[in-house]
Motif scaffolding. Structure first.
Motif, PDB file in Angstrom:
ATOM      1  N   LEU A 174       0.831  -1.204   0.000  1.00 22.46           N
ATOM      2  CA  LEU A 174       0.000   0.000   0.000  1.00 22.46           C
ATOM      3  C   LEU A 174       0.866   1.254   0.000  1.00 22.46           C
ATOM      4  CD1 LEU A 174      -2.709   1.468   0.202  1.00 22.46           C
ATOM      5  CD2 LEU A 174      -2.581   1.191   2.698  1.00 22.46           C
ATOM      6  N   ILE A 175       1.904   1.265   0.823  1.00 16.78           N
ATOM      7  CA  ILE A 175       2.807   2.418   0.877  1.00 16.78           C
ATOM      8  C   ILE A 175       3.443   2.656  -0.493  1.00 16.78           C
ATOM      9  CG2 ILE A 175       5.005   3.203   1.859  1.00 16.78           C
ATOM     10  CD1 ILE A 175       4.069   1.714   4.480  1.00 16.78           C
ATOM     11  N   ALA A 176       3.827   1.568  -1.166  1.00 19.15           N
ATOM     12  CA  ALA A 176       4.397   1.696  -2.509  1.00 19.15           C
ATOM     13  C   ALA A 176       3.342   2.171  -3.502  1.00 19.15           C
ATOM     14  CB  ALA A 176       4.979   0.355  -2.957  1.00 19.15           C
ATOM     15  N   HIS A 177       2.128   1.623  -3.403  1.00 17.75           N
ATOM     16  CA  HIS A 177       1.044   2.015  -4.309  1.00 17.75           C
ATOM     17  C   HIS A 177       0.734   3.502  -4.181  1.00 17.75           C
ATOM     18  CE1 HIS A 177      -2.669   1.546  -6.629  1.00 17.75           C
ATOM     19  NE2 HIS A 177      -3.276   2.245  -5.694  1.00 17.75           N
ATOM     20  N   LEU A 178       0.798   4.011  -2.961  1.00 17.43           N
ATOM     21  CA  LEU A 178       0.516   5.428  -2.714  1.00 17.43           C
ATOM     22  C   LEU A 178       1.724   6.318  -2.972  1.00 17.43           C
ATOM     23  CD1 LEU A 178      -1.515   4.982   0.593  1.00 17.43           C
ATOM     24  CD2 LEU A 178      -2.446   5.568  -1.663  1.00 17.43           C
ATOM     25  N   ASP A 179       2.868   5.705  -3.272  1.00 19.74           N
ATOM     26  CA  ASP A 179       4.106   6.430  -3.584  1.00 19.74           C
ATOM     27  C   ASP A 179       4.516   7.346  -2.430  1.00 19.74           C
ATOM     28  OD1 ASP A 179       6.270   6.947  -5.227  1.00 19.74           O
ATOM     29  OD2 ASP A 179       5.294   8.619  -6.268  1.00 19.74           O
ATOM     30  N   LEU A 180       4.467   6.805  -1.218  1.00 18.78           N
ATOM     31  CA  LEU A 180       4.849   7.582  -0.037  1.00 18.78           C
ATOM     32  C   LEU A 180       6.357   7.510   0.152  1.00 18.78           C
ATOM     33  CD1 LEU A 180       2.009   6.505   2.429  1.00 18.78           C
ATOM     34  CD2 LEU A 180       2.058   8.455   0.835  1.00 18.78           C
ATOM     35  N   ASP A 181       6.975   8.651   0.363  1.00 19.10           N
ATOM     36  CA  ASP A 181       8.427   8.736   0.477  1.00 19.10           C
ATOM     37  C   ASP A 181       8.869   8.696   1.931  1.00 19.10           C
ATOM     38  OD1 ASP A 181       8.785   9.009  -2.284  1.00 19.10           O
ATOM     39  OD2 ASP A 181       8.459  11.176  -2.187  1.00 19.10           O
ATOM     40  N   ALA A 182      10.115   8.317   2.160  1.00 23.27           N
ATOM     41  CA  ALA A 182      10.687   8.271   3.505  1.00 23.27           C
ATOM     42  C   ALA A 182      10.583   9.638   4.172  1.00 23.27           C
ATOM     43  CB  ALA A 182      12.143   7.820   3.445  1.00 23.27           C
ATOM     44  N   GLY A 183      10.127   9.639   5.419  1.00 23.47           N
ATOM     45  CA  GLY A 183      10.041  10.865   6.190  1.00 23.47           C
ATOM     46  C   GLY A 183       8.888  11.772   5.846  1.00 23.47           C
ATOM     47  N   CYS A 184       8.093  11.392   4.854  1.00 26.38           N
ATOM     48  CA  CYS A 184       7.000  12.262   4.384  1.00 26.38           C
ATOM     49  C   CYS A 184       5.620  11.741   4.774  1.00 26.38           C
ATOM     50  CB  CYS A 184       7.083  12.434   2.874  1.00 26.38           C
ATOM     51  SG  CYS A 184       8.569  13.307   2.346  1.00 26.38           S
TER      52      CYS A 184
END
Length: 253
Positions: free
Chosen positions: A88-98
């Protein structure tokens, strides 16, 4: 953005998630037998956090809520829930620290597994609620309890912990076969891996909650933790407004 969305996880199982609000992404994972609506939306926690400027992202775990409920044992490998969260984190393209990452009970255990595995971009801050140290170090006791619940449905004596868990299961419309599969995904996390979590962590739990061991011991082990106790026990603390307020205050400090 509000409403329910879906994506296919690492093995093709459809995972649903709810969203409320706009701003810094905050991924919150619910507990066993529950769903995103029951843990985060129904009692106002998501609204509190959305009003504070967060984009609250709340997945339904596999075998729960509106996500897929496969009966095939192959759908429940070790750490499947952590792999779903990573997907899910990859699907949402969430970056480190963000983004921030948190969970309640099994959701908190899933968050710890994500951090221990180290495959996902690291969150800025972490929320571990409804979880104690023993529930992370040794998942077998809790798994055994729920296995008794699910294999003895209809036979538990009124008022016992098993009876109460079955009553909750009925309110959420859980699938006993799929939920038994979830127990096979549990993985213990070594003490050193927990102590290695470097992010600021909120450890929040009901003052009378010892279902997963000591939340104070968990906070003591973490290098940068804030311990907050809210009213209630494991079942009731998640219904208290104080939980949502504690998460908000921690994330906005």
């Amino acid at each position: 953005m509000d409403g329910i969305q879906r994506f296919d996880s690492f093995d093709g199982t459809p995972i649903a998630w709810h969203e409320l609000g706009e701003g810094r992404p905050l991924v919150l994972i619910h507990g066993y037998f529950s769903d995103a609506n029951t843990n985060w939306i129904k009692y106002g926690h998501a609204a509190i956090l959305a009003e504070a400027g967060f984009r609250v992202i709340m997945p339904d775990l596999r075998a729960h809520g509106q996500s897929g409920r496969p009966h095939d044992a192959a759908a429940y490998p070790a750490d499947a829930l952590a792999m779903d969260a990573e997907a899910l984190i990859a699907h949402l393209d969430l970056d480190a620290g963000c983004y921030d990452l948190g969970g309640y009970s099994l959701g908190a255990r899933t968050v710890v597994r994500v951090l221990a595995r180290g495959h996902a971009p690291a969150p800025r801050r972490v929320i571990l609620s409804g979880m104690g140290l023993e529930g992370l170090l040794d998942t077998g006791a809790r798994a055994g309890h729920f296995r008794r619940v699910l294999t003895g449905l209809g036979s538990h004596a009124r008022g016992t912990p098993e009876w109460m868990a079955e009553a909750f299961l009925k309110t959420t419309g859980g699938d006993p076969v799929a939920l038994l599969g979830i127990l096979d995904t549990f993985v213990d996390t070594p003490r050193g891996a927990i102590a290695g979590i470097g992010q600021p962590v909120l450890v929040a739990a009901g003052v009378d909650d010892d279902d997963n061991g000591s939340h104070a011991a968990l906070a003591d082990l973490l290098p940068d933790a804030r311990l907050v106790e809210v009213p209630g026990n494991h079942m009731s603390a998640v219904t208290k407004r104080e939980l949502g307020e504690a998460i908000r205050d921690f994330l906005t400090a």
